[in-house]
Design a protein around this motif. Structure first.
Motif, PDB file in Angstrom:
ATOM      1  N   LEU A 160       0.829  -1.205   0.000  1.00 28.54           N
ATOM      2  CA  LEU A 160       0.000   0.000   0.000  1.00 28.54           C
ATOM      3  C   LEU A 160       0.865   1.257   0.000  1.00 28.54           C
ATOM      4  O   LEU A 160       0.555   2.242  -0.680  1.00 28.54           O
ATOM      5  N   LYS A 161       1.980   1.233   0.749  1.00 22.94           N
ATOM      6  CA  LYS A 161       2.900   2.372   0.771  1.00 22.94           C
ATOM      7  C   LYS A 161       3.461   2.641  -0.621  1.00 22.94           C
ATOM      8  O   LYS A 161       3.558   3.792  -1.058  1.00 22.94           O
ATOM      9  N   ILE A 162       3.831   1.569  -1.319  1.00 24.24           N
ATOM     10  CA  ILE A 162       4.384   1.721  -2.663  1.00 24.24           C
ATOM     11  C   ILE A 162       3.337   2.297  -3.612  1.00 24.24           C
ATOM     12  O   ILE A 162       3.624   3.210  -4.393  1.00 24.24           O
ATOM     13  N   VAL A 163       2.115   1.777  -3.534  1.00 25.42           N
ATOM     14  CA  VAL A 163       1.034   2.265  -4.397  1.00 25.42           C
ATOM     15  C   VAL A 163       0.760   3.744  -4.125  1.00 25.42           C
ATOM     16  O   VAL A 163       0.646   4.554  -5.058  1.00 25.42           O
ATOM     17  N   ILE A 164       0.685   4.107  -2.847  1.00 21.44           N
ATOM     18  CA  ILE A 164       0.431   5.501  -2.467  1.00 21.44           C
ATOM     19  C   ILE A 164       1.566   6.401  -2.954  1.00 21.44           C
ATOM     20  O   ILE A 164       1.336   7.497  -3.474  1.00 21.44           O
ATOM     21  N   PHE A 165       2.808   5.930  -2.801  1.00 19.85           N
ATOM     22  CA  PHE A 165       3.971   6.709  -3.226  1.00 19.85           C
ATOM     23  C   PHE A 165       3.952   6.946  -4.737  1.00 19.85           C
ATOM     24  O   PHE A 165       4.177   8.076  -5.196  1.00 19.85           O
ATOM     25  N   VAL A 166       3.662   5.899  -5.509  1.00 25.14           N
ATOM     26  CA  VAL A 166       3.633   6.020  -6.971  1.00 25.14           C
ATOM     27  C   VAL A 166       2.531   6.982  -7.409  1.00 25.14           C
ATOM     28  O   VAL A 166       2.747   7.857  -8.262  1.00 25.14           O
ATOM     29  N   VAL A 167       1.346   6.826  -6.830  1.00 20.57           N
ATOM     30  CA  VAL A 167       0.216   7.704  -7.177  1.00 20.57           C
ATOM     31  C   VAL A 167       0.536   9.156  -6.808  1.00 20.57           C
ATOM     32  O   VAL A 167       0.274  10.086  -7.585  1.00 20.57           O
ATOM     33  N   TYR A 168       1.123   9.357  -5.627  1.00 25.33           N
ATOM     34  CA  TYR A 168       1.478  10.704  -5.159  1.00 25.33           C
ATOM     35  C   TYR A 168       2.468  11.371  -6.118  1.00 25.33           C
ATOM     36  O   TYR A 168       2.261  12.521  -6.534  1.00 25.33           O
ATOM     37  N   ILE A 169       3.529  10.647  -6.488  1.00 24.13           N
ATOM     38  CA  ILE A 169       4.536  11.201  -7.403  1.00 24.13           C
ATOM     39  C   ILE A 169       3.929  11.471  -8.776  1.00 24.13           C
ATOM     40  O   ILE A 169       4.221  12.497  -9.412  1.00 24.13           O
ATOM     41  N   ALA A 170       3.072  10.549  -9.244  1.00 21.56           N
ATOM     42  CA  ALA A 170       2.445  10.724 -10.559  1.00 21.56           C
ATOM     43  C   ALA A 170       1.588  11.989 -10.598  1.00 21.56           C
ATOM     44  O   ALA A 170       1.593  12.722 -11.587  1.00 21.56           O
ATOM     45  N   LEU A 171       0.877  12.275  -9.506  1.00 21.03           N
ATOM     46  CA  LEU A 171       0.030  13.464  -9.444  1.00 21.03           C
ATOM     47  C   LEU A 171       0.877  14.730  -9.330  1.00 21.03           C
ATOM     48  O   LEU A 171       0.635  15.719 -10.033  1.00 21.03           O
ATOM     49  N   VAL A 172       1.879  14.694  -8.448  1.00 22.81           N
ATOM     50  CA  VAL A 172       2.732  15.864  -8.236  1.00 22.81           C
ATOM     51  C   VAL A 172       3.507  16.222  -9.501  1.00 22.81           C
ATOM     52  O   VAL A 172       3.729  17.402  -9.803  1.00 22.81           O
ATOM     53  N   SER A 173       3.911  15.205 -10.249  1.00 24.78           N
ATOM     54  CA  SER A 173       4.731  15.432 -11.447  1.00 24.78           C
ATOM     55  C   SER A 173       3.982  16.186 -12.545  1.00 24.78           C
ATOM     56  O   SER A 173       4.593  16.640 -13.512  1.00 24.78           O
ATOM     57  N   GLN A 174       2.661  16.320 -12.399  1.00 25.24           N
ATOM     58  CA  GLN A 174       1.879  17.033 -13.398  1.00 25.24           C
ATOM     59  C   GLN A 174       1.887  18.544 -13.178  1.00 25.24           C
ATOM     60  O   GLN A 174       1.455  19.312 -14.036  1.00 25.24           O
ATOM     61  N   MET A 175       2.381  18.980 -12.002  1.00 25.52           N
ATOM     62  CA  MET A 175       2.440  20.418 -11.705  1.00 25.52           C
ATOM     63  C   MET A 175       3.551  21.061 -12.522  1.00 25.52           C
ATOM     64  O   MET A 175       4.644  20.506 -12.664  1.00 25.52           O
ATOM     65  N   LYS A 176       3.281  22.251 -13.058  1.00 21.50           N
ATOM     66  CA  LYS A 176       4.201  22.917 -13.967  1.00 21.50           C
ATOM     67  C   LYS A 176       5.578  23.149 -13.333  1.00 21.50           C
ATOM     68  O   LYS A 176       6.618  22.830 -13.926  1.00 21.50           O
ATOM     69  N   ASP A 177       5.603  23.733 -12.131  1.00 23.96           N
ATOM     70  CA  ASP A 177       6.874  24.030 -11.468  1.00 23.96           C
ATOM     71  C   ASP A 177       7.641  22.755 -11.119  1.00 23.96           C
ATOM     72  O   ASP A 177       8.876  22.722 -11.204  1.00 23.96           O
ATOM     73  N   ILE A 178       6.913  21.714 -10.722  1.00 25.28           N
ATOM     74  CA  ILE A 178       7.556  20.436 -10.381  1.00 25.28           C
ATOM     75  C   ILE A 178       8.162  19.802 -11.629  1.00 25.28           C
ATOM     76  O   ILE A 178       9.264  19.234 -11.583  1.00 25.28           O
ATOM     77  N   LYS A 179       7.467  19.895 -12.754  1.00 24.73           N
ATOM     78  CA  LYS A 179       7.995  19.354 -14.010  1.00 24.73           C
ATOM     79  C   LYS A 179       9.346  19.975 -14.343  1.00 24.73           C
ATOM     80  O   LYS A 179      10.272  19.288 -14.768  1.00 24.73           O
ATOM     81  N   ARG A 180       9.438  21.297 -14.147  1.00 24.65           N
ATOM     82  CA  ARG A 180      10.696  21.985 -14.455  1.00 24.65           C
ATOM     83  C   ARG A 180      11.798  21.537 -13.489  1.00 24.65           C
ATOM     84  O   ARG A 180      12.952  21.347 -13.899  1.00 24.65           O
ATOM     85  N   THR A 181      11.461  21.370 -12.210  1.00 25.37           N
ATOM     86  CA  THR A 181      12.443  20.872 -11.242  1.00 25.37           C
ATOM     87  C   THR A 181      12.905  19.471 -11.622  1.00 25.37           C
ATOM     88  O   THR A 181      14.089  19.144 -11.494  1.00 25.37           O
ATOM     89  N   PHE A 182      11.983  18.648 -12.101  1.00 24.02           N
ATOM     90  CA  PHE A 182      12.331  17.293 -12.528  1.00 24.02           C
ATOM     91  C   PHE A 182      13.230  17.316 -13.768  1.00 24.02           C
ATOM     92  O   PHE A 182      14.012  16.383 -13.989  1.00 24.02           O
ATOM     93  N   MET A 183      13.146  18.380 -14.572  1.00 27.42           N
ATOM     94  CA  MET A 183      14.066  18.522 -15.703  1.00 27.42           C
ATOM     95  C   MET A 183      15.481  18.787 -15.195  1.00 27.42           C
ATOM     96  O   MET A 183      16.459  18.259 -15.742  1.00 27.42           O
ATOM     97  N   TYR A 184      15.591  19.587 -14.148  1.00 27.01           N
ATOM     98  CA  TYR A 184      16.907  19.816 -13.532  1.00 27.01           C
ATOM     99  C   TYR A 184      17.415  18.528 -12.889  1.00 27.01           C
ATOM    100  O   TYR A 184      18.631  18.266 -12.874  1.00 27.01           O
ATOM    101  N   HIS A 185      16.502  17.719 -12.358  1.00 26.65           N
ATOM    102  CA  HIS A 185      16.867  16.417 -11.803  1.00 26.65           C
ATOM    103  C   HIS A 185      17.450  15.533 -12.907  1.00 26.65           C
ATOM    104  O   HIS A 185      18.457  14.839 -12.723  1.00 26.65           O
ATOM    105  N   GLY A 186      16.823  15.579 -14.079  1.00 27.02           N
ATOM    106  CA  GLY A 186      17.321  14.819 -15.221  1.00 27.02           C
ATOM    107  C   GLY A 186      18.685  15.306 -15.662  1.00 27.02           C
ATOM    108  O   GLY A 186      19.571  14.505 -16.012  1.00 27.02           O
TER     109      GLY A 186
END
Length: 324
Positions: A160-186
């Motif tokens: 359940l923790k893994i499922v919640i974590f994946v869903v949480y990251i998937a939702l957060v990753s759709q935010m514009k500012d977070i997407k740009r931060t994830f580009m810097y992560h890349g």
């Protein structure tokens, strides 16, 4: 043909607001893209408590200490990048009258108070989502199943923790500012991959490299989740059912295991950084898959920031940067 200059390193980093932080043999440095387009590179002096107390550098213990220090350092670097990138100036311009009044009265303490409250709320939210919610959901499912799931409590909670974590990251990753931060992560990952491949640190070379790395914090979290399933499942077998039915009490019983899991997870990530065997591939696979969400392909300007931050912490001799 394999590049003879291929080598593994201990260099690692973190995505920031319009920037990247890197740690290497030359210490810690950040590269941040300012609002005028210029990249400002700065070295930061950081003192590690494990350098003062040698026993804190022992296996398992060092992982716990490193995790705490990384959280503190990451927070400080994020605050620095917000200031260096000019984001704070934008926020100041968007303040309402009440916020400006508070700023005038409290000065610099206003932002410190706001960030302290935000941090507390963040930890509280993480505790509810990743600690309380899995236990709560299991108890409801177990009640519906007439306690038939009790022997599998640790395993089900872990899943359940893994499922919640994946869903949480998937939702957060759709935010514009977070997407740009994830580009810097890349960009952080691709720059390190380029360097470890023995290639020159150019934009074209970095673009060709992978953005997935086994020493990433995402992989670390997934490894901890996998290990927690094993440890909590074993603990669940010896704890009486009536204690596990009490959500708060069961969480308190599991809490002492968290530092141990963090320590073991750190040792594995450190091991995975310099080995490429079947065990590493199996345990690293979920974290590498999750990096498809937590990293995005960066553009040339973002890659340039990643390169500048990496150059600031590596030596001229790659052997000096190799994992010990």
């Amino acid at each position: 043909m394999r590049n003879k200059n291929v080598h593994k390193t201990s260099v690692g980093g973190q995505a920031l607001i319009e920037g990247v932080m890197m740690q290497g043999p030359k210490g810690i440095a950040t590269a941040v893209r300012q609002s005028d387009g210029e990249i400002v590179v700065k070295h930061h002096e950081v003192k590690h408590i494990r350098d003062k107390y040698k026993f804190l550098g022992f296996p398992i213990i060092r992982g716990i200490v490193n995790f705490i220090e990384s959280m503190i350092l990451g927070y400080k670097m994020l605050m620095y990048s917000a200031e260096a990138s000019g984001m704070e100036d934008i926020e100041d311009a968007e303040m309402n009258k009440f916020e400006k009044w508070l700023t005038d009265k409290l000065g610099d303490k206003f932002m410190d108070i706001i960030m302290f409250i935000a941090t507390l709320l963040g930890f509280a939210l993480a505790f509810v989502i990743f600690f309380y919610l899995p236990v709560f959901i299991f108890n409801r499912l177990n009640l519906w199943a007439d306690s038939a799931l009790t022997p599998w409590q640790g395993t089900i909670e872990g899943v359940l923790k893994i499922v919640i974590f994946v869903v949480y990251i998937a939702l957060v990753s759709q935010m514009k500012d977070i997407k740009r931060t994830f580009m810097y992560h890349g960009a952080e990952h691709k720059s390190i991959a380029c360097y470890e491949a023995g290639l020159d640190l150019t934009i074209e070379n970095v673009k060709k490299c992978t953005r997935f790395h086994p020493r990433c914090g995402t992989s670390f979290i997934f490894v901890m989740l996998i290990f927690s399933i094993v440890f909590i499942s074993l603990l669940s077998l010896v704890v009486p059912a009536e204690l596990k039915q009490n959500t708060i009490l069961w969480m308190l019983i599991k809490l002492p295991l968290l530092p141990i899991i963090v320590g073991i997870g750190y040792e594995f990530i450190k091991y995975a950084g310099r080995h490429d065997n079947v065990l590493v591939k199996v345990l690293s696979a979920p974290g590498l898959w999750m990096q498809r969400l937590t990293t995005k392909e960066p553009d040339d300007e973002i890659i340039e920031v990643g390169i500048e931050s990496l150059k600031a912490v590596i030596t001229d001799n790659p052997k000096d940067d190799e994992i010990i």
